[in-house]
Scaffold this active site. Structure first.
Site, PDB file in Angstrom:
ATOM      1  CG  HIS A  10      -0.086 -32.046  37.173  1.00  0.00           C
ATOM      2  ND1 HIS A  10       0.191 -33.230  37.811  1.00  0.00           N
ATOM      3  CD2 HIS A  10       0.114 -31.074  38.099  1.00  0.00           C
ATOM      4  CE1 HIS A  10       0.534 -32.988  39.063  1.00  0.00           C
ATOM      5  NE2 HIS A  10       0.491 -31.687  39.259  1.00  0.00           N
ATOM      6  CG  HIS A  52       6.745 -32.302  42.793  1.00  0.00           C
ATOM      7  ND1 HIS A  52       6.792 -33.215  43.838  1.00  0.00           N
ATOM      8  CD2 HIS A  52       5.518 -31.713  42.867  1.00  0.00           C
ATOM      9  CE1 HIS A  52       5.660 -33.176  44.507  1.00  0.00           C
ATOM     10  NE2 HIS A  52       4.863 -32.281  43.950  1.00  0.00           N
TER      11      HIS A  52
END
Length: 256
Positions: A10, A52
């Site tokens: 991730h 992000h």
């Protein structure tokens, strides 16, 4: 419908490195991962960058929004200091820089289109077209040679479908909606990607019986990973790359 690695790091390095940086990709690679997930949005000049949060303050110090700065200005920002002294000076990378690193190291990519609010269609279009250009030499090879474009934004994925229908797509949802099948068909998606916490064996079976891949985020406990794999889940991403390795459960990452 999931010709890809089962276990995915991730944001590159999970909890072991500053997310969405080249340092994170290196970290995942050191732990044996040849499959990563990362997030892409657009800078002010339309250049796709890997980050992000649309706003500064968590991984990049200061105030402001990604859409208000050029890719070059973002590269001058420190995306590593928040994580640890050894990562001070780690820049915000461009999408192309991360793709180059991954391609050079035979790393498969789950490319999450993460638009700054208001830039959904533009981001989907640019990321898809850029991906198509970067993978032009392998477009006529097996699907496993290509990355997957994923997003929580239906509009972004629709734009990606129009811009580069050859690049596989996966629809991200926190909870599987009642119309999941219709949405996947509309997007021409090959997979549903969902929060493992909201998945049930019945829902997993329905998705698989319909002929779609099923991917989960973000699974950090081996027992839970074993459980959802037993339900037919094809793959998942993890932050705990130090606990759940790339060959967990006998699932070998594909190196190409």
């Amino acid at each position: 419908m999931w010709p890809y690695p089962k276990i995915v790091a991730h944001r590159g390095g999970g909890v072991l490195a500053p997310e969405n940086t080249i340092a994170a990709m290196r970290c995942g690679l050191r732990h044996g991962f040849h499959a990563v997930e990362f997030d892409v949005m657009l800078a002010k000049d339309g250049v796709p960058i890997v980050m992000h949060d649309p706003d500064f303050g968590r991984t990049v110090a200061g105030e402001g929004c990604v859409a208000d700065f050029t890719a070059q200005e973002l590269a001058a920002r420190d995306a590593g200091a928040w994580f640890g002294e050894e990562f001070v000076g780690e820049p915000v990378p461009t999408f192309e820089q991360v793709v180059a690193f991954c391609m050079n190291n035979a790393i498969w990519m789950d490319i999450e289109i993460k638009p700054v609010p208001g830039f959904e269609e533009q981001t989907g279009w640019v990321v898809a077209q850029t991906t198509k250009r970067l993978f032009e030499s392998v477009l006529d090879r097996s699907p496993a040679a290509l990355p997957i474009l994923s997003s929580f934004s239906f509009d972004a994925l629709q734009a990606a479908k129009l811009a580069a229908p050859e690049i596989p797509r996966g629809f991200l949802v926190s909870e599987i909606p009642a119309d999941w099948h219709e949405r996947l068909l509309a997007l021409g998606a090959i997979a549903l990607m969902t929060n493992h916490k909201n998945l049930t064996p019945l829902l997993a079976r329905a998705v698989k019986d319909a002929g779609f891949g099923l991917f989960c985020y973000t699974v950090n406990e081996p027992a839970r990973a074993t459980e959802i794999l037993s339900w037919g889940v094809d793959g998942f991403c993890t932050d705990r790359i130090d606990v759940i390795g790339p060959n967990f459960g006998g699932a070998a990452s594909l190196i190409r």
